[in-house]
Design an enzyme around this catalytic site. Sequence first.
Site, PDB file in Angstrom:
ATOM      1  N   ARG A 167       0.642  -1.319  -0.053  1.00 55.81           N
ATOM      2  CA  ARG A 167      -0.048  -0.105   0.200  1.00 55.81           C
ATOM      3  C   ARG A 167       0.782   1.268   0.030  1.00 55.81           C
ATOM      4  NH1 ARG A 167      -2.066  -3.453   4.192  1.00 55.81           N
ATOM      5  NH2 ARG A 167      -4.286  -4.310   3.760  1.00 55.81           N
ATOM      6  N   LYS A 191      -2.224  -2.441   7.625  1.00 61.84           N
ATOM      7  CA  LYS A 191      -3.331  -1.651   8.541  1.00 61.84           C
ATOM      8  C   LYS A 191      -3.343  -2.435  10.175  1.00 61.84           C
ATOM      9  CE  LYS A 191      -6.241  -0.855   4.829  1.00 61.84           C
ATOM     10  NZ  LYS A 191      -7.787  -0.895   4.036  1.00 61.84           N
ATOM     11  N   HIS A 270      -2.648   2.858  -6.169  1.00 61.12           N
ATOM     12  CA  HIS A 270      -3.297   1.597  -5.921  1.00 61.12           C
ATOM     13  C   HIS A 270      -3.589   0.459  -6.838  1.00 61.12           C
ATOM     14  CE1 HIS A 270      -4.328  -0.198  -1.873  1.00 61.12           C
ATOM     15  NE2 HIS A 270      -5.763  -0.568  -2.669  1.00 61.12           N
ATOM     16  N   ARG A 273      -0.772  -2.002  -6.636  1.00 61.06           N
ATOM     17  CA  ARG A 273      -0.992  -3.306  -5.789  1.00 61.06           C
ATOM     18  C   ARG A 273      -2.077  -4.137  -6.332  1.00 61.06           C
ATOM     19  NH1 ARG A 273      -1.308  -4.430  -0.415  1.00 61.06           N
ATOM     20  NH2 ARG A 273      -3.318  -4.933   0.655  1.00 61.06           N
ATOM     21  N   HIS A 296      -4.191  -8.886   3.731  1.00 61.94           N
ATOM     22  CA  HIS A 296      -5.664  -8.817   3.931  1.00 61.94           C
ATOM     23  C   HIS A 296      -5.932  -9.614   5.134  1.00 61.94           C
ATOM     24  CE1 HIS A 296      -6.517  -8.131  -0.529  1.00 61.94           C
ATOM     25  NE2 HIS A 296      -6.085  -7.052   0.328  1.00 61.94           N
ATOM     26  N   TYR A 305      -9.606 -10.555  -6.543  1.00 63.04           N
ATOM     27  CA  TYR A 305      -8.430 -10.872  -7.824  1.00 63.04           C
ATOM     28  C   TYR A 305      -8.673 -12.044  -8.638  1.00 63.04           C
ATOM     29  CZ  TYR A 305      -6.293  -7.117  -5.258  1.00 63.04           C
ATOM     30  OH  TYR A 305      -6.466  -5.794  -4.684  1.00 63.04           O
TER      31      TYR A 305
END
Length: 324
Positions: A167, A191, A270, A273, A296, A305
């Site tokens: 990210r 995150k 982004h 990514r 994730h 994806y």
Amino acid sequence: MNTDSPSPAESETPLPVEIGEFLTHLEKERDLSPNTLQAYRRDLREFASWLAATHGIAGWEWNELTRTNIRGYMAHLTRRGLAKRSIARQLSAVRSFYRWMHRDERVDVNPARAVGSPKLPRTLPAYLDRTQAETLMQHAATRAQSLEFTDVRNLAMLELFYSSGLRLSELRGVDLADLDLVSQQVKVRGKGRKERIVPLGDHAQRALRNYLVKRDALIAQASGGAVGRRVARGAVFLSERGARISARAVQHAMVTLMSAVSEGADLTTHSLRHTFATHLVDAGADLRAVQELLGHASISTTQIYTHTSVDRLKKVYRQAHPRA
């Protein structure tokens, strides 16, 4: 009363004590990022302002609100023209707040739990196909032959984005201590401040080695001047003045490079990514492994994806099924 547009006085309603304590809990105990905390603060302040506008500043109690009140707030956001994704985010913030109050025995029930979230459209993220990605890398490598600091740095950032699927905030946060070019890996803080180790490809390793030479020269020059106090010695990616590069500068550099090879494709930082993940999945990479590489929390996030893997699956089917 028009409850869709709170007056300036209503918008400046003091933040309820409970919301302030919840935000402190998120910061101290869950160690959320400043950006996430800011989003929670903004969404919950808007919820409290709406309650004050519709019930009066002292006309409601957290324990007295019902799912009908929460649905009324969702309807208010819809009338304001907010996108479904924004409404879903605000409902999630209210749910989390009430979940915390319920665990802390401040309320008897969580009324937001029974309110359904808007169904979000399943949009496919923009990404580069393999030919576009190769053209982009060649374009950036050609620019880096100028040996200018920014061109060499931008190639290194581009290669790292595409090689490791970081990210933007993760790339900005990479420090020298996180980078291991011998083992070809980088430690990333994602995150929720969760750390993960992601590999570096050969191209990214070479681009980073070339950039670090330029970086060291920049630091040596900056340290001898008036800006020496602002040199970010621990950061990998620097501005021309020696500070840690800003998010805006990263975005501008990457979008400028991408616009040269894919004009009008609505690509963002982004997208790199998304390109990383799409190419891995399309080549047959295990979805769980891709989930870990991307950081994730849920496999359902990674499953988007799989959209480019249809052709590959059809090929496997034709080769393997006896009656294909």
